[in-house]
Design a protein around this motif. Sequence first.
Motif, PDB file in Angstrom:
ATOM      1  N   TYR A  45       0.810  -1.208   0.000  1.00 52.45           N
ATOM      2  CA  TYR A  45       0.000   0.000   0.000  1.00 52.45           C
ATOM      3  C   TYR A  45       0.853   1.271   0.000  1.00 52.45           C
ATOM      4  O   TYR A  45       0.476   2.276  -0.588  1.00 52.45           O
ATOM      5  CB  TYR A  45      -0.925   0.033   1.237  1.00 52.45           C
ATOM      6  CG  TYR A  45      -2.021  -1.012   1.225  1.00 52.45           C
ATOM      7  CD1 TYR A  45      -2.434  -1.625   0.051  1.00 52.45           C
ATOM      8  CD2 TYR A  45      -2.658  -1.371   2.409  1.00 52.45           C
ATOM      9  CE1 TYR A  45      -3.440  -2.577   0.058  1.00 52.45           C
ATOM     10  CE2 TYR A  45      -3.671  -2.321   2.419  1.00 52.45           C
ATOM     11  CZ  TYR A  45      -4.056  -2.919   1.250  1.00 52.45           C
ATOM     12  OH  TYR A  45      -5.053  -3.857   1.260  1.00 52.45           O
ATOM     13  N   ASN A  46       1.997   1.204   0.673  1.00 51.73           N
ATOM     14  CA  ASN A  46       2.801   2.438   0.767  1.00 51.73           C
ATOM     15  C   ASN A  46       3.448   2.833  -0.562  1.00 51.73           C
ATOM     16  O   ASN A  46       4.032   3.902  -0.675  1.00 51.73           O
ATOM     17  CB  ASN A  46       3.828   2.360   1.908  1.00 51.73           C
ATOM     18  CG  ASN A  46       4.809   1.229   1.735  1.00 51.73           C
ATOM     19  OD1 ASN A  46       4.874   0.606   0.674  1.00 51.73           O
ATOM     20  ND2 ASN A  46       5.577   0.939   2.774  1.00 51.73           N
ATOM     21  N   GLU A  47       3.335   1.951  -1.571  1.00 52.64           N
ATOM     22  CA  GLU A  47       3.852   2.320  -2.901  1.00 52.64           C
ATOM     23  C   GLU A  47       2.741   2.850  -3.816  1.00 52.64           C
ATOM     24  O   GLU A  47       3.014   3.303  -4.930  1.00 52.64           O
ATOM     25  CB  GLU A  47       4.496   1.100  -3.575  1.00 52.64           C
ATOM     26  CG  GLU A  47       5.787   0.685  -2.902  1.00 52.64           C
ATOM     27  CD  GLU A  47       6.404  -0.551  -3.547  1.00 52.64           C
ATOM     28  OE1 GLU A  47       5.971  -0.958  -4.654  1.00 52.64           O
ATOM     29  OE2 GLU A  47       7.324  -1.104  -2.921  1.00 52.64           O
ATOM     30  N   ILE A  48       1.502   2.736  -3.355  1.00 48.76           N
ATOM     31  CA  ILE A  48       0.373   3.112  -4.219  1.00 48.76           C
ATOM     32  C   ILE A  48      -0.010   4.567  -3.959  1.00 48.76           C
ATOM     33  O   ILE A  48      -0.343   4.915  -2.822  1.00 48.76           O
ATOM     34  CB  ILE A  48      -0.838   2.193  -3.972  1.00 48.76           C
ATOM     35  CG1 ILE A  48      -0.431   0.721  -4.167  1.00 48.76           C
ATOM     36  CG2 ILE A  48      -2.006   2.560  -4.885  1.00 48.76           C
ATOM     37  CD1 ILE A  48      -1.519  -0.283  -3.834  1.00 48.76           C
ATOM     38  N   PRO A  49       0.035   5.404  -4.964  1.00 49.78           N
ATOM     39  CA  PRO A  49      -0.303   6.806  -4.745  1.00 49.78           C
ATOM     40  C   PRO A  49      -1.724   6.968  -4.187  1.00 49.78           C
ATOM     41  O   PRO A  49      -2.632   6.270  -4.634  1.00 49.78           O
ATOM     42  CB  PRO A  49      -0.198   7.443  -6.146  1.00 49.78           C
ATOM     43  CG  PRO A  49       0.020   6.335  -7.101  1.00 49.78           C
ATOM     44  CD  PRO A  49       0.391   5.113  -6.355  1.00 49.78           C
ATOM     45  N   ASN A  50      -1.855   7.834  -3.206  1.00 51.58           N
ATOM     46  CA  ASN A  50      -3.131   8.186  -2.556  1.00 51.58           C
ATOM     47  C   ASN A  50      -3.698   7.113  -1.629  1.00 51.58           C
ATOM     48  O   ASN A  50      -4.740   7.316  -1.029  1.00 51.58           O
ATOM     49  CB  ASN A  50      -4.209   8.571  -3.582  1.00 51.58           C
ATOM     50  CG  ASN A  50      -3.728   9.622  -4.554  1.00 51.58           C
ATOM     51  OD1 ASN A  50      -3.061  10.568  -4.142  1.00 51.58           O
ATOM     52  ND2 ASN A  50      -4.018   9.453  -5.827  1.00 51.58           N
ATOM     53  N   VAL A  53      -2.098   4.028   4.583  1.00 50.32           N
ATOM     54  CA  VAL A  53      -1.261   2.899   4.995  1.00 50.32           C
ATOM     55  C   VAL A  53      -1.886   2.259   6.228  1.00 50.32           C
ATOM     56  O   VAL A  53      -2.211   2.944   7.195  1.00 50.32           O
ATOM     57  CB  VAL A  53       0.187   3.359   5.283  1.00 50.32           C
ATOM     58  CG1 VAL A  53       1.021   2.210   5.829  1.00 50.32           C
ATOM     59  CG2 VAL A  53       0.820   3.918   4.009  1.00 50.32           C
ATOM     60  N   SER A  54      -2.080   0.930   6.168  1.00 45.78           N
ATOM     61  CA  SER A  54      -2.706   0.212   7.275  1.00 45.78           C
ATOM     62  C   SER A  54      -1.733   0.067   8.438  1.00 45.78           C
ATOM     63  O   SER A  54      -0.554  -0.176   8.234  1.00 45.78           O
ATOM     64  CB  SER A  54      -3.149  -1.165   6.793  1.00 45.78           C
ATOM     65  OG  SER A  54      -3.771  -1.853   7.840  1.00 45.78           O
ATOM     66  N   THR A  55      -2.234   0.226   9.650  1.00 47.36           N
ATOM     67  CA  THR A  55      -1.338   0.229  10.811  1.00 47.36           C
ATOM     68  C   THR A  55      -1.588  -0.906  11.782  1.00 47.36           C
ATOM     69  O   THR A  55      -0.709  -1.270  12.556  1.00 47.36           O
ATOM     70  CB  THR A  55      -1.546   1.542  11.617  1.00 47.36           C
ATOM     71  OG1 THR A  55      -2.918   1.628  11.981  1.00 47.36           O
ATOM     72  CG2 THR A  55      -1.136   2.758  10.818  1.00 47.36           C
ATOM     73  N   VAL A  56      -2.787  -1.488  11.759  1.00 51.80           N
ATOM     74  CA  VAL A  56      -3.156  -2.407  12.834  1.00 51.80           C
ATOM     75  C   VAL A  56      -2.430  -3.751  12.706  1.00 51.80           C
ATOM     76  O   VAL A  56      -2.153  -4.213  11.607  1.00 51.80           O
ATOM     77  CB  VAL A  56      -4.695  -2.594  12.875  1.00 51.80           C
ATOM     78  CG1 VAL A  56      -5.187  -3.461  11.745  1.00 51.80           C
ATOM     79  CG2 VAL A  56      -5.161  -3.129  14.208  1.00 51.80           C
ATOM     80  N   GLU A  57      -2.120  -4.325  13.833  1.00 46.85           N
ATOM     81  CA  GLU A  57      -1.443  -5.616  13.900  1.00 46.85           C
ATOM     82  C   GLU A  57      -2.290  -6.682  13.196  1.00 46.85           C
ATOM     83  O   GLU A  57      -3.507  -6.722  13.381  1.00 46.85           O
ATOM     84  CB  GLU A  57      -1.348  -5.989  15.380  1.00 46.85           C
ATOM     85  CG  GLU A  57      -0.161  -6.845  15.744  1.00 46.85           C
ATOM     86  CD  GLU A  57      -0.237  -7.174  17.232  1.00 46.85           C
ATOM     87  OE1 GLU A  57      -0.097  -8.347  17.558  1.00 46.85           O
ATOM     88  OE2 GLU A  57      -0.454  -6.233  18.015  1.00 46.85           O
ATOM     89  N   GLY A  61      -1.154  -5.169   4.702  1.00 47.19           N
ATOM     90  CA  GLY A  61      -1.204  -4.009   3.858  1.00 47.19           C
ATOM     91  C   GLY A  61      -0.595  -4.091   2.474  1.00 47.19           C
ATOM     92  O   GLY A  61       0.436  -3.484   2.205  1.00 47.19           O
ATOM     93  N   LYS A  62      -1.205  -4.877   1.609  1.00 47.44           N
ATOM     94  CA  LYS A  62      -0.765  -4.886   0.206  1.00 47.44           C
ATOM     95  C   LYS A  62      -1.893  -5.336  -0.720  1.00 47.44           C
ATOM     96  O   LYS A  62      -2.801  -6.042  -0.305  1.00 47.44           O
ATOM     97  CB  LYS A  62       0.465  -5.789   0.030  1.00 47.44           C
ATOM     98  CG  LYS A  62       0.264  -7.202   0.463  1.00 47.44           C
ATOM     99  CD  LYS A  62       1.597  -7.956   0.514  1.00 47.44           C
ATOM    100  CE  LYS A  62       1.394  -9.340   1.128  1.00 47.44           C
ATOM    101  NZ  LYS A  62       2.601 -10.017   1.518  1.00 47.44           N
ATOM    102  N   LEU A  63      -1.769  -4.912  -1.965  1.00 49.35           N
ATOM    103  CA  LEU A  63      -2.676  -5.415  -2.994  1.00 49.35           C
ATOM    104  C   LEU A  63      -2.008  -6.616  -3.637  1.00 49.35           C
ATOM    105  O   LEU A  63      -0.803  -6.577  -3.922  1.00 49.35           O
ATOM    106  CB  LEU A  63      -2.906  -4.361  -4.074  1.00 49.35           C
ATOM    107  CG  LEU A  63      -3.977  -3.296  -3.887  1.00 49.35           C
ATOM    108  CD1 LEU A  63      -4.124  -2.504  -5.178  1.00 49.35           C
ATOM    109  CD2 LEU A  63      -5.317  -3.890  -3.485  1.00 49.35           C
ATOM    110  N   ILE A  64      -2.774  -7.661  -3.862  1.00 48.39           N
ATOM    111  CA  ILE A  64      -2.225  -8.862  -4.489  1.00 48.39           C
ATOM    112  C   ILE A  64      -2.990  -9.133  -5.776  1.00 48.39           C
ATOM    113  O   ILE A  64      -4.221  -9.250  -5.758  1.00 48.39           O
ATOM    114  CB  ILE A  64      -2.344 -10.070  -3.538  1.00 48.39           C
ATOM    115  CG1 ILE A  64      -1.616  -9.767  -2.225  1.00 48.39           C
ATOM    116  CG2 ILE A  64      -1.806 -11.334  -4.191  1.00 48.39           C
ATOM    117  CD1 ILE A  64      -1.904 -10.759  -1.126  1.00 48.39           C
ATOM    118  N   PHE A  65      -2.259  -9.191  -6.857  1.00 43.16           N
ATOM    119  CA  PHE A  65      -2.853  -9.527  -8.153  1.00 43.16           C
ATOM    120  C   PHE A  65      -2.433 -10.948  -8.495  1.00 43.16           C
ATOM    121  O   PHE A  65      -1.289 -11.324  -8.263  1.00 43.16           O
ATOM    122  CB  PHE A  65      -2.328  -8.595  -9.252  1.00 43.16           C
ATOM    123  CG  PHE A  65      -2.673  -7.163  -8.992  1.00 43.16           C
ATOM    124  CD1 PHE A  65      -3.827  -6.609  -9.507  1.00 43.16           C
ATOM    125  CD2 PHE A  65      -1.848  -6.369  -8.202  1.00 43.16           C
ATOM    126  CE1 PHE A  65      -4.156  -5.289  -9.256  1.00 43.16           C
ATOM    127  CE2 PHE A  65      -2.170  -5.051  -7.945  1.00 43.16           C
ATOM    128  CZ  PHE A  65      -3.320  -4.507  -8.477  1.00 43.16           C
TER     129      PHE A  65
END
Length: 272
Positions: A45-50, A53-57, A61-65
Amino acid sequence: MLQKIVETADYIKGKVAKIPSYAIILGTGLGELANSITDKKEVPYNEIPNFPVSTVEGHSGKLIFGKLGGIDVIAMQGRFHYYEGYNMKEVTFPVRVFQALGIKYLFVSNAAGGMNSSFDVGDIMLIEDHINMFPEHPLHGKNYKELGTRFPDMSNAYDKELRLLAMQVAKENDIKLQHGVYVGTQGPTFETPAEYNYFRIIGGDAVGMSTVPEVIVANHAKMNVLAFSIITDLGVIGKIVEVTHEEVQEAAKIAQPKMAYIIQEVIKRLNK
Ligand code: HPA
């Protein structure tokens, strides 16, 4: 807002060869479905513009294609919760991006407390409807016609045909499926016994801290939604015990292969 959505969708289009018709939001402790996805491409997520960013344990936090049962999907591993401090536009931003990408079907999962006295920990509940108890509405504010109508209908928020398909798959595979109404609350506290009782009285079968915002926006966007709760603890009078986030994650893990199987099979049948 529209420009940001298009910008993010364009970024994603540049990352993958083919945009799928199916998106999946993986809830707390339910990230393992991602292991069934083959030919994976992951975008944090931190590479995706706008993207927030997810914080919870427990939410990586990522998109998977990739492919689920041979069919192209996008999965969100980790979602944005209102209790983390995001506003509802941020919580639902990924769904808007899915809309801009042309996604037609949204599958949603969550961990939830069960108020229905026939439920057990580890049960899978097919969500038939919801009650929105969040203090902020995701469609509050200016309505963009390009995104949907001002007053969206919610009479089939959890698509009947998809639910029937899920029930068929569960039956054929001897998977026990509960049914019920999901109450969406802001959290981050779990409920007091009186609150569980109240949510039961107003018509709830399970309660959790997510899903409702995304499902509202998906309906505004005219997507078909199928959603499941994994019952990780019980809010049933006489059965209420102390709950921790770790126990919720543990209970979710056990049920998730069955839920993943149902989602995979439903997608296969839709794709025929
Ligand atoms: N309440 C709210 N959210 C939850 C619960 C609960 O009991 N269990 C898992 N998420």
